[in-house]
Write a protein that holds these residues in place. Structure first.
Motif, PDB file in Angstrom:
ATOM      1  N   PRO A  72     -53.564  85.246 -81.658  1.00 25.30           N
ATOM      2  CA  PRO A  72     -53.946  85.346 -83.078  1.00 25.30           C
ATOM      3  C   PRO A  72     -54.995  84.300 -83.451  1.00 25.30           C
ATOM      4  N   TRP A  73     -56.171  84.387 -82.814  1.00 23.96           N
ATOM      5  CA  TRP A  73     -57.182  83.346 -83.005  1.00 23.96           C
ATOM      6  C   TRP A  73     -57.829  83.437 -84.388  1.00 23.96           C
ATOM      7  N   ARG A  74     -58.265  82.270 -84.853  1.00 25.21           N
ATOM      8  CA  ARG A  74     -59.003  82.149 -86.097  1.00 25.21           C
ATOM      9  C   ARG A  74     -60.446  81.758 -85.776  1.00 25.21           C
ATOM     10  N   PRO A  75     -61.377  81.972 -86.687  1.00 21.05           N
ATOM     11  CA  PRO A  75     -62.762  81.587 -86.411  1.00 21.05           C
ATOM     12  C   PRO A  75     -62.900  80.144 -85.939  1.00 21.05           C
ATOM     13  N   ARG A  76     -62.147  79.223 -86.534  1.00 18.45           N
ATOM     14  CA  ARG A  76     -62.257  77.834 -86.121  1.00 18.45           C
ATOM     15  C   ARG A  76     -61.754  77.613 -84.696  1.00 18.45           C
ATOM     16  N   ASP A  77     -60.856  78.493 -84.229  1.00 18.21           N
ATOM     17  CA  ASP A  77     -60.389  78.382 -82.847  1.00 18.21           C
ATOM     18  C   ASP A  77     -61.511  78.724 -81.869  1.00 18.21           C
ATOM     19  N   LEU A  78     -62.295  79.752 -82.199  1.00 14.78           N
ATOM     20  CA  LEU A  78     -63.426  80.111 -81.351  1.00 14.78           C
ATOM     21  C   LEU A  78     -64.479  79.011 -81.372  1.00 14.78           C
ATOM     22  N   VAL A  79     -64.711  78.405 -82.537  1.00 14.26           N
ATOM     23  CA  VAL A  79     -65.659  77.295 -82.629  1.00 14.26           C
ATOM     24  C   VAL A  79     -65.198  76.128 -81.751  1.00 14.26           C
ATOM     25  N   ALA A  80     -63.901  75.807 -81.797  1.00 12.24           N
ATOM     26  CA  ALA A  80     -63.371  74.711 -80.992  1.00 12.24           C
ATOM     27  C   ALA A  80     -63.475  75.030 -79.503  1.00 12.24           C
ATOM     28  N   PHE A  81     -63.186  76.285 -79.121  1.00  9.15           N
ATOM     29  CA  PHE A  81     -63.312  76.700 -77.720  1.00  9.15           C
ATOM     30  C   PHE A  81     -64.744  76.510 -77.248  1.00  9.15           C
ATOM     31  N   HIS A  82     -65.685  76.969 -78.051  1.00  9.67           N
ATOM     32  CA  HIS A  82     -67.089  76.863 -77.682  1.00  9.67           C
ATOM     33  C   HIS A  82     -67.524  75.400 -77.567  1.00  9.67           C
ATOM     34  N   SER A  83     -67.044  74.564 -78.475  1.00  3.17           N
ATOM     35  CA  SER A  83     -67.394  73.146 -78.428  1.00  3.17           C
ATOM     36  C   SER A  83     -66.920  72.505 -77.125  1.00  3.17           C
ATOM     37  N   HIS A 138     -66.576  73.962 -74.290  1.00  2.87           N
ATOM     38  CA  HIS A 138     -67.247  74.564 -73.137  1.00  2.87           C
ATOM     39  C   HIS A 138     -68.763  74.417 -73.174  1.00  2.87           C
ATOM     40  N   LYS A 139     -69.304  73.726 -74.178  1.00  2.00           N
ATOM     41  CA  LYS A 139     -70.755  73.695 -74.361  1.00  2.00           C
ATOM     42  C   LYS A 139     -71.489  73.171 -73.136  1.00  2.00           C
ATOM     43  N   LEU A 140     -71.061  72.064 -72.589  1.00  2.00           N
ATOM     44  CA  LEU A 140     -71.788  71.479 -71.464  1.00  2.00           C
ATOM     45  C   LEU A 140     -71.574  72.283 -70.183  1.00  2.00           C
ATOM     46  N   GLN A 141     -70.410  72.882 -70.034  1.00  2.00           N
ATOM     47  CA  GLN A 141     -70.189  73.754 -68.880  1.00  2.00           C
ATOM     48  C   GLN A 141     -71.127  74.956 -68.935  1.00  2.00           C
ATOM     49  N   ILE A 142     -71.259  75.559 -70.099  1.00  2.00           N
ATOM     50  CA  ILE A 142     -72.181  76.691 -70.251  1.00  2.00           C
ATOM     51  C   ILE A 142     -73.616  76.236 -70.010  1.00  2.00           C
ATOM     52  N   LEU A 143     -73.987  75.099 -70.556  1.00  2.00           N
ATOM     53  CA  LEU A 143     -75.349  74.586 -70.412  1.00  2.00           C
ATOM     54  C   LEU A 143     -75.716  74.379 -68.947  1.00  2.00           C
ATOM     55  N   ALA A 144     -74.751  73.954 -68.135  1.00  2.00           N
ATOM     56  CA  ALA A 144     -75.015  73.723 -66.714  1.00  2.00           C
ATOM     57  C   ALA A 144     -75.274  75.016 -65.955  1.00  2.00           C
ATOM     58  N   GLY A 156     -74.273  80.039 -79.058  1.00  2.00           N
ATOM     59  CA  GLY A 156     -74.262  79.232 -80.274  1.00  2.00           C
ATOM     60  C   GLY A 156     -74.520  80.083 -81.506  1.00  2.00           C
ATOM     61  N   ARG A 157     -75.438  81.052 -81.366  1.00  2.41           N
ATOM     62  CA  ARG A 157     -75.730  81.931 -82.510  1.00  2.41           C
ATOM     63  C   ARG A 157     -74.548  82.848 -82.812  1.00  2.41           C
ATOM     64  N   ILE A 158     -73.848  83.293 -81.767  1.00  3.00           N
ATOM     65  CA  ILE A 158     -72.672  84.144 -81.981  1.00  3.00           C
ATOM     66  C   ILE A 158     -71.581  83.357 -82.706  1.00  3.00           C
ATOM     67  N   VAL A 159     -71.310  82.144 -82.253  1.00  2.00           N
ATOM     68  CA  VAL A 159     -70.266  81.320 -82.862  1.00  2.00           C
ATOM     69  C   VAL A 159     -70.603  81.000 -84.317  1.00  2.00           C
TER      70      VAL A 159
END
Length: 330
Positions: free
Chosen positions: A191-202, A204-210, A220-223
């Motif tokens: 039962p995720w909330r928008p802020r949960d997706l934002v936190a997940f993305h935060s 994973h940011k450097l892992q994705i960047l690599a 980033g635009r999707i989030v």
């Protein structure tokens, strides 16, 4: 770089559901009644994943032991010696099996198998015009029947052959993708909330960047649209682009960039000597003189010692359980 950050709450360790050709886990289901145990799977990964095993040839009713089969250039599966056509049985087996694999986080397939090979399977003449008729393979560009059905049904699922897992770079990449897939599945299946997706993305940011800077910006635009518009459509779009980004093999230069992004918010808290030591370890990794595990260990240690939550929570520093024998190769 994020200027404010809410640390991720403690959670149980992510445990991926990993599919595998049954013979790779030691089940005696090969055509000769034997197995093809893969020690990396049974000795290293076994304690960190939940297995789902499949033998498509047994599911197709061929039994064990059985006569060998081969794939033809027209896609059929036939007996190597008898010529009996087993294609309909394999199609029915795939229809039964695939719905039960929807919740997987990856799959390891048996190489050179007419049912499971992912790459380079020999294909034999189906009698098409211009094909050789001497009984030798027409080409080696085929894919096993089940592997073909699996990748068509789940195009973004991390899938690999056990033989390629002997390459330390490919092995590390595959395991990283599996655990990332599992973390996202756990989030989006709940039962995720928008802020949960934002936190997940935060996290994973450097892992994705690599892996993929272009898709990093796209994610980033999707989030940024989280909480606006159709929830399920946004989740599906994020899932797809996230999988595509992690599927890109990380280049050393991009990993160095991610390491430097970690050092940025941490460096001003460290003494000159500690900053210099980490910078030297990053440069040694860049030059190919030290494995990635060296600068990562230093950064993770100092981030915890200095209590920098944004850095501590970055999945780039620990994308899979630290006990796995990965990231130590040059």
């Amino acid at each position: 770089m994020i200027t404010s950050y809410e640390p991720a709450p403690p959670t149980r360790a992510t445990r991926p559901r990993l599919g595998a050709s049954a013979c790779l886990l030691g089940e005696p289901v090969r055509h000769d009644g034997g197995h093809s145990r893969c020690r990396f799977l049974t000795d290293s990964l076994a304690g960190t994943v939940d297995w789902v095993t499949v033998c498509p040839e047994v599911e197709a009713g061929l039994g064990t032991p059985r006569r060998p089969i081969r794939r033809l250039t027209d896609g059929r599966v036939v007996g190597r010696d008898t010529g009996a056509d087993h294609s309909a049985a394999f199609e029915e087996a795939a229809r039964r099996l695939l719905p039960g694999l929807d919740g997987l986080d990856g799959f390891v397939l048996k190489s050179r198998s007419p049912s499971c090979a992912l790459f380079g399977l020999p294909r034999y003449s189906a009698g098409l015009p211009g094909e050789r008729t001497d009984g030798q393979p027409v080409d080696r560009r085929g894919r096993g029947f089940f592997a073909e059905a699996l990748t068509a049904a789940h195009p973004h699922l991390p899938v690999e052959e056990e033989g390629r897992l002997n390459d330390p770079t490919l092995r590390e990449h595959f395991v990283e993708r599996v655990f990332a897939h599992a973390r996202l599945r756990e989030l989006l299946d709940g039962p995720w909330r928008p802020r949960d997706l934002v936190a997940f993305h935060s996290r994973h940011k450097l892992q994705i960047l690599a892996h993929d800077p272009v898709r990093y910006r796209e994610l980033g635009r999707i989030v940024a649209r989280a909480g606006v518009g159709d929830r399920e459509a946004l989740a599906a779009e994020y899932r797809r682009v996230f999988a595509e980004a992690l599927a890109v093999l990380p280049a050393r230069g991009r990993q160095v960039n991610a390491l430097q992004h970690v050092l940025g918010p941490l460096g001003h808290r460290l003494s000159r000597e500690r900053r210099h030591g980490i910078a030297e370890s990053i440069e040694s990794f860049r030059a190919g003189h030290a494995p990635l595990s060296v600068p990562v260990a230093l950064l993770r240690h100092d981030a915890r010692a200095e209590d920098v939550p944004y850095v501590v929570d970055q999945t780039f520093l620990e994308p899979f359980p630290a006990a796995l024998p990965l990231r130590h190769h040059l």
